[in-house]
Design a protein around this motif. Structure first.
Motif, PDB file in Angstrom:
ATOM      1  N   MET A  18       0.877  -1.163   0.000  1.00  0.00           N
ATOM      2  CA  MET A  18       0.000   0.000   0.000  1.00  0.00           C
ATOM      3  C   MET A  18       0.909   1.206   0.000  1.00  0.00           C
ATOM      4  N   VAL A  19       0.749   2.035  -0.978  1.00  0.00           N
ATOM      5  CA  VAL A  19       1.667   3.164  -1.092  1.00  0.00           C
ATOM      6  C   VAL A  19       0.889   4.463  -1.183  1.00  0.00           C
ATOM      7  N   ALA A  20       1.273   5.400  -0.343  1.00  0.00           N
ATOM      8  CA  ALA A  20       0.686   6.741  -0.421  1.00  0.00           C
ATOM      9  C   ALA A  20       1.744   7.650  -1.024  1.00  0.00           C
ATOM     10  N   PHE A  21       1.377   8.390  -2.031  1.00  0.00           N
ATOM     11  CA  PHE A  21       2.351   9.315  -2.619  1.00  0.00           C
ATOM     12  C   PHE A  21       1.700  10.661  -2.930  1.00  0.00           C
ATOM     13  N   TYR A  22       2.520  11.681  -2.906  1.00  0.00           N
ATOM     14  CA  TYR A  22       1.998  13.048  -2.879  1.00  0.00           C
ATOM     15  C   TYR A  22       2.725  13.937  -3.875  1.00  0.00           C
ATOM     16  N   ARG A  23       2.021  14.960  -4.305  1.00  0.00           N
ATOM     17  CA  ARG A  23       2.697  16.025  -5.064  1.00  0.00           C
ATOM     18  C   ARG A  23       3.226  17.001  -4.035  1.00  0.00           C
ATOM     19  N   ARG A  24       4.518  17.107  -3.923  1.00  0.00           N
ATOM     20  CA  ARG A  24       5.068  17.927  -2.852  1.00  0.00           C
ATOM     21  C   ARG A  24       5.856  19.110  -3.383  1.00  0.00           C
TER      22      ARG A  24
ATOM     23  N   THR B  36       6.507   9.843  -0.300  1.00  0.00           N
ATOM     24  CA  THR B  36       6.034   8.458  -0.437  1.00  0.00           C
ATOM     25  C   THR B  36       6.094   7.761   0.917  1.00  0.00           C
ATOM     26  N   GLN B  37       5.080   6.983   1.221  1.00  0.00           N
ATOM     27  CA  GLN B  37       5.095   6.108   2.396  1.00  0.00           C
ATOM     28  C   GLN B  37       4.548   4.773   1.950  1.00  0.00           C
ATOM     29  N   ALA B  38       5.146   3.708   2.408  1.00  0.00           N
ATOM     30  CA  ALA B  38       4.664   2.410   1.939  1.00  0.00           C
ATOM     31  C   ALA B  38       4.649   1.375   3.050  1.00  0.00           C
ATOM     32  N   THR B  39       3.697   0.489   2.944  1.00  0.00           N
ATOM     33  CA  THR B  39       3.584  -0.637   3.882  1.00  0.00           C
ATOM     34  C   THR B  39       3.326  -1.889   3.057  1.00  0.00           C
ATOM     35  N   VAL B  40       3.942  -2.981   3.457  1.00  0.00           N
ATOM     36  CA  VAL B  40       3.710  -4.241   2.750  1.00  0.00           C
ATOM     37  C   VAL B  40       3.083  -5.241   3.713  1.00  0.00           C
ATOM     38  N   LEU B  41       2.030  -5.891   3.263  1.00  0.00           N
ATOM     39  CA  LEU B  41       1.411  -6.964   4.046  1.00  0.00           C
ATOM     40  C   LEU B  41       1.720  -8.285   3.380  1.00  0.00           C
ATOM     41  N   LEU B  42       2.156  -9.232   4.177  1.00  0.00           N
ATOM     42  CA  LEU B  42       2.316 -10.602   3.680  1.00  0.00           C
ATOM     43  C   LEU B  42       1.194 -11.444   4.264  1.00  0.00           C
ATOM     44  N   PHE B  43       0.665 -12.361   3.459  1.00  0.00           N
ATOM     45  CA  PHE B  43      -0.449 -13.199   3.903  1.00  0.00           C
ATOM     46  C   PHE B  43      -0.033 -14.662   3.961  1.00  0.00           C
TER      47      PHE B  43
ATOM     48  N   VAL C  36      12.734 -14.400  12.007  1.00  0.00           N
ATOM     49  CA  VAL C  36      12.219 -14.548  10.664  1.00  0.00           C
ATOM     50  C   VAL C  36      13.093 -15.562   9.951  1.00  0.00           C
ATOM     51  N   SER C  37      12.535 -16.728   9.766  1.00  0.00           N
ATOM     52  CA  SER C  37      13.376 -17.750   9.176  1.00  0.00           C
ATOM     53  C   SER C  37      13.017 -17.968   7.720  1.00  0.00           C
ATOM     54  N   ALA C  38      14.006 -18.323   6.972  1.00  0.00           N
ATOM     55  CA  ALA C  38      13.811 -18.724   5.591  1.00  0.00           C
ATOM     56  C   ALA C  38      13.147 -17.676   4.716  1.00  0.00           C
ATOM     57  N   ILE C  39      13.452 -16.423   4.970  1.00  0.00           N
ATOM     58  CA  ILE C  39      12.987 -15.416   4.018  1.00  0.00           C
ATOM     59  C   ILE C  39      14.046 -15.389   2.930  1.00  0.00           C
ATOM     60  N   SER C  40      13.744 -16.011   1.816  1.00  0.00           N
ATOM     61  CA  SER C  40      14.827 -16.255   0.865  1.00  0.00           C
ATOM     62  C   SER C  40      15.157 -15.046   0.005  1.00  0.00           C
ATOM     63  N   ALA C  41      14.162 -14.275  -0.374  1.00  0.00           N
ATOM     64  CA  ALA C  41      14.526 -12.990  -0.962  1.00  0.00           C
ATOM     65  C   ALA C  41      14.150 -12.007   0.120  1.00  0.00           C
ATOM     66  N   LYS C  42      15.086 -11.246   0.543  1.00  0.00           N
ATOM     67  CA  LYS C  42      14.909 -10.557   1.802  1.00  0.00           C
ATOM     68  C   LYS C  42      14.048  -9.322   1.665  1.00  0.00           C
ATOM     69  N   VAL C  43      13.717  -8.766   2.789  1.00  0.00           N
ATOM     70  CA  VAL C  43      12.902  -7.576   2.772  1.00  0.00           C
ATOM     71  C   VAL C  43      13.664  -6.414   3.380  1.00  0.00           C
ATOM     72  N   MET C  44      13.251  -5.236   2.987  1.00  0.00           N
ATOM     73  CA  MET C  44      13.937  -4.045   3.470  1.00  0.00           C
ATOM     74  C   MET C  44      13.001  -3.230   4.325  1.00  0.00           C
ATOM     75  N   ASP C  45      13.500  -2.166   4.858  1.00  0.00           N
ATOM     76  CA  ASP C  45      12.638  -1.332   5.671  1.00  0.00           C
ATOM     77  C   ASP C  45      11.620  -0.642   4.785  1.00  0.00           C
ATOM     78  N   GLY C  46      10.585  -0.097   5.423  1.00  0.00           N
ATOM     79  CA  GLY C  46       9.420   0.417   4.715  1.00  0.00           C
ATOM     80  C   GLY C  46       9.763   1.341   3.572  1.00  0.00           C
ATOM     81  N   LEU C  47      10.356   2.448   3.892  1.00  0.00           N
ATOM     82  CA  LEU C  47      10.711   3.343   2.806  1.00  0.00           C
ATOM     83  C   LEU C  47      11.720   2.661   1.908  1.00  0.00           C
TER      84      LEU C  47
END
Ligand SMILES: NC(=O)C1=CN([C@@H]2O[C@H](COP(=O)(O)OP(=O)(O)OC[C@H]3O[C@@H](n4cnc5c(N)ncnc54)[C@H](O)[C@@H]3O)[C@@H](O)[C@H]2O)C=CC1
Ligand SMILES: O=C([O-])C1=[NH+]CCC1
Length: 327
Positions: A75-81, A90-97, A121-132
């Protein structure tokens, strides 16, 4: 009962992702996406709603990859700044199900939460980064893939227009992967470009005019939040590769008509470009290929021509394994 979702804070997720893994993973999914097997990779054009009161947009980007059973959404919120530079663009959040049960297993990034539990967090094979960083690094990594495929064989000069967050991640990955004799930057405000140059590691030439900055450049990255063109075809060296990252709305532009019509246009998603890219829609430029098609060998990489990669930020799912939590 399903476990509660884990919150992965910026610090935690930042540890789990490296460009070295991100690039091959993105190449793999870009290729798969462009094969058009919709029963394997389901990723519609994102649904975007305007946040009228704040000149912003909220985009929902669900994705499912059947063969590896990955279900997630960004979910990404982005703005004309253009007027208020003190707020994030830009602000983003990722949900995994859990794809079988439908429950959320992890909420990643954009969350300044120190969770009481330790997340193992085990076996996250392609890793994840921080939100931004998910947004910044993923975007920069796809841009770098476009450059690997499309930039002139002899590329000495890199120019970055816009000196915000994306400029940092793009600078980071481009200077890591390629060697340039000169890196130039230019932003709407000179002090922003100077701050950028002082903050990164490595020599950067700050210019006050975009026209001067792009003169003779082999690769030009536009990472602005402008809604009007910042780069004009008549300034661009023939054969240069342009990576256009901003202007993700149908009425926003970063590139002018001359450039869009003269260049060979590559995109991350044809479908997305036809709906979201002002540079493509308003110029009437034709899309030549998706990056994934080039990776698959079904469309050529015309390195000798002036090329534009119009990035819109398809969110390609991260490959995840089991997530386990310890109290
Ligand atoms: N294609 C994609 O996948 C993604 C695209 N984006 C887009 O990338 C753009 C940049 O994002 P951030 O770096 O996070 O924004 P930011 O707000 O951190 O930086 C934007 C920079 O552009 C500069 N700028 C604005 N107008 C300019 C002009 N006319 N000429 C030169 N510089 C100008 C600003 O001064 C600022 O330095 C935004 O439009 C954002 O929506 C963001 C995430 C993903
Ligand atoms: O994919 C993404 O994160 C975005 N695309 C346009 C603005 C943000």
């Amino acid at each position: 009962m399903a476990d509660q979702p884990v919150f992965l804070s910026n610090d935690v997720v930042a540890r789990f992702l490296s460009y070295d893994e991100l690039i091959p993973r993105l190449e793999e999914v870009l290729g798969k996406f462009s094969r058009g097997n919709s029963s394997d990779v389901v990723q519609p054009v994102r649904c975007v709603i305007p946040i009228h009161n704040h000149s912003g947009f909220l985009g929902l980007m669900p994705a499912y990859i059947a063969h590896e059973d990955t279900l997630c959404t960004k979910m990404v919120a982005f703005y004309r700044r253009e007027e208020n530079v003190n707020l994030p663009s830009t602000q983003a959040t990722v949900l995994l199900f859990n794809p079988e049960y439908g429950n959320v297993t992890a909420v990643m990034d954009g969350l300044d939460i120190t969770h009481k539990r330790t997340a193992a967090v085990s076996a996250i094979s392609a890793k994840v980064m921080d939100g931004l960083d998910i947004t910044h690094k993923r975007t920069a990594a796809v841009s770098a893939i476009s450059a690997k495929l499309l930039m002139p064989a002899q590329s000495d000069v890199l120019c970055i227009l816009g000196c915000g967050h994306q400029a940092v991640s793009h600078y980071e990955i481009f200077t890591k992967l390629f060697s340039f004799k000169e890196v130039r930057v230019c932003s709407r405000r000179l002090e922003t470009a100077e701050r950028f140059a002082a903050g990164v590691q490595g020599p950067v030439k700050v210019l006050s005019s975009a026209k001067e900055a792009v003169h003779g450049a082999d690769i030009i990255i536009t990472v602005t939040n402008s809604s009007k063109p910042v780069l004009f075809g008549e300034w661009v060296k023939p054969g240069a590769h342009i990576v256009a990252v901003g202007a993700c709305r149908p009425d926003w532009r970063e590139l002018d008509d001359v450039l869009m019509r003269d260049a060979v246009i590559y995109v991350d998603s044809r479908e997305g470009a036809a709906v979201e890219s002002g540079d493509i829609i308003l110029s009437g430029a034709e899309v030549f290929a998706e990056l994934g098609e080039v990776l698959n060998g079904t469309r050529p990489a015309l390195r000798n021509k002036t090329t534009v990669f119009k990035s819109l930020g398809k969110f390609f799912p991260l490959r995840t394994g089991k997530i386990r939590f310890k109290e």
